[in-house]
Design a protein around this motif. Structure first.
Motif, PDB file in Angstrom:
ATOM      1  N   ILE A 280       0.836  -1.206   0.000  1.00 32.26           N
ATOM      2  CA  ILE A 280       0.000   0.000   0.000  1.00 32.26           C
ATOM      3  C   ILE A 280       0.873   1.260   0.000  1.00 32.26           C
ATOM      4  N   LEU A 313     -14.417   3.389   1.209  1.00 26.06           N
ATOM      5  CA  LEU A 313     -13.339   2.457   0.871  1.00 26.06           C
ATOM      6  C   LEU A 313     -13.701   1.039   1.327  1.00 26.06           C
ATOM      7  N   LEU A 317     -13.961  -2.090  -1.212  1.00 26.12           N
ATOM      8  CA  LEU A 317     -13.180  -3.321  -1.004  1.00 26.12           C
ATOM      9  C   LEU A 317     -14.108  -4.525  -0.865  1.00 26.12           C
ATOM     10  N   ILE A 355      -8.961   2.848   7.818  1.00 26.86           N
ATOM     11  CA  ILE A 355      -9.353   1.439   7.625  1.00 26.86           C
ATOM     12  C   ILE A 355      -8.486   0.593   8.552  1.00 26.86           C
ATOM     13  N   PHE A 357      -7.106  -3.115   8.912  1.00 22.56           N
ATOM     14  CA  PHE A 357      -6.912  -4.441   8.334  1.00 22.56           C
ATOM     15  C   PHE A 357      -6.473  -5.313   9.509  1.00 22.56           C
ATOM     16  N   VAL A 375      -6.771  -2.426  -2.674  1.00 25.49           N
ATOM     17  CA  VAL A 375      -6.749  -1.141  -1.953  1.00 25.49           C
ATOM     18  C   VAL A 375      -6.203  -0.047  -2.883  1.00 25.49           C
ATOM     19  N   VAL A 379      -8.546   3.119  -3.847  1.00 27.63           N
ATOM     20  CA  VAL A 379      -8.199   4.476  -3.371  1.00 27.63           C
ATOM     21  C   VAL A 379      -8.042   5.405  -4.581  1.00 27.63           C
TER      22      VAL A 379
END
Ligand SMILES: Cc1ncc(COP(=O)(O)O)c(C=O)c1O
Length: 388
Positions: A280, A313, A317, A355, A357, A375, A379
């Protein structure tokens, strides 16, 4: 690719071995542990066995473990059970906790100070930027009226790990009771209630690949707390109501499995978390890392994405088959920014762009690579449409 579950701090998939033994205790060995006939004794034996397994995780005695319906009940019981008992005989009680506790602790403290405004006061300590509650601040907050300190071990939203051994030491030195919510750390980080001077500890089965609706409260021998449920004298009269036998047996099995695998699991989970962050951060600009990669709990990665609404988001996802969360499971669905993220100093807009995870032992590198790419794409797409 199948759906990818990256929400293991909300709950975990029940281990097949756990499910198997639970079925046995629902279908064949279904007795009530309070019954004195064969079925009841068989159930009682299984429950005692499970108690031994969970006690071993934290080096507690079996008589110090009380099964509950989960982390929420354990947290409520620990604090209410002690403080409401204490104020029966004393006219002042001061509680020290933090601004970033799970709602099960935070709301219990808020309820107590509202219900007994003349008797109970609460100090909510501010964490540092990484989400740690400083033992020094705990010490400073103690007054002659302080009766209990409740500070969580691992924070469920960002994974910060508190120095509970040092907090425990300070509390014991000052003769103040120490409760820790270990729901996110039980079987994942070593805990020794004796050497860490812990008086009360909460844990929950569904965070460790066991069933939902069962947990435990460790109550150190000689600590006097009142039950919050009254009834048929189960759990030595401390937690009344017929025990959730299949759940308890499953919890014991889950703890036994986790104790065998946690060292290997945590290493693998850490490398998956690092890979996800690497993917990311390489391709997405303007992010804020809210978790501590070096010292935090390996299974949690919390990131804010500038210009992107966290809920949008999450939904994007989800469409790609990747399940994540915008905060703790309990705050999902609420539009308020996370108390934890505000607590570590984030601005509202950044808190709402976050977010979480959370990685578990069933995740694979292939899943992490897929999720990382999902992701990046989501985004980019959301930012291209964004007005934020
Ligand atoms: C830190 C912490 N405490 C308490 C709880 C509540 O546990 P339970 O879901 O078993 O009621 C949770 C659940 O998310 C948690 O993460």
């Amino acid at each position: 690719m199948k759906n990818i579950y990256l929400d293991n701090s909300a709950t975990t998939q029940v281990d097949p071995e756990v499910a198997k033994i639970m079925t046995e205790y629902m279908v064949e060995k279904f007795g009530n542990p309070s019954s004195i006939h064969f079925f009841g004794q068989q159930a009682k034996y299984a429950m005692d066995n499970a108690r031994e397994k969970v006690a071993k995780v934290i080096n507690a005695g079996v008589k110090e473990i009380f099964f509950t319906s989960g982390g929420t009940e354990s947290d409520n019981w620990a604090i209410r059970g002690f403080v409401e008992n204490y104020i029966k005989k004393n006219n002042k009680a001061h509680i020290v906790t933090s601004r970033i506790e799970h709602s099960a602790v935070y709301e219990t403290c808020r309820m107590l100070e509202k219900k007994y405004p003349q008797l109970i006061t609460v100090t909510y300590l501010k964490p540092d930027k990484k989400g740690h509650i400083s033992p020094y601040e705990v010490k400073k907050a103690l007054t002659s009226d302080t009766v209990i300190v409740s500070i969580m071990h691992v924070n469920n939203e960002i994974g910060a790990i508190n120095d509970i051994a040092e907090i425990g030491r300070i509390c014991r030195e000052k003769c103040v009771l120490f409760h820790t919510d270990a729901v996110q750390s039980f079987t994942k980080i070593p805990i020794n209630v004796k050497t860490m001077n812990i008086d009360l500890l909460s844990a929950s089965s569904h965070k460790i690949y066991g069933p939902k609706g069962v947990g435990l409260l460790y109550v150190r021998n000689k600590v006097d707390i009142l039950p919050i449920l009254f009834g048929g004298k189960q759990e030595s009269g401390q937690r009344n109501g017929t025990e959730n036998l299949p759940g308890i047996v499953g919890f014991g099995k889950a703890a036994e499995i986790a104790m065998k695998t946690y060292k290997k699991d945590i290493q693998r989970i850490g490398s998956l978390r690092n890979k996800l962050y690497e993917l990311i951060s390489k391709d997405v600009k303007d992010i804020i890392l809210n978790s501590d990669i070096e010292e935090g709990y390996e299974g949690i990665l919390n990131i804010s994405f500038d210009g992107v609404e966290g809920e949008s988001l999450l939904l994007a996802l989800d469409m790609e088959g990747v399940a994540v969360s915008t905060g703790s499971a309990c705050s999902a669905g609420s539009v308020k920014p996370s108390r934890v993220l505000l607590g570590i100093g984030l601005m509202e807009v950044d808190a709402q762009s976050s977010i979480r995870f959370s990685i578990g032992r069933n995740n694979t590198m292939e899943e992490i690579e897929f999720a990382g790419n999902a992701v990046i794409k989501a985004v980019e797409r959301l930012r291209s449409m964004s007005w934020m």
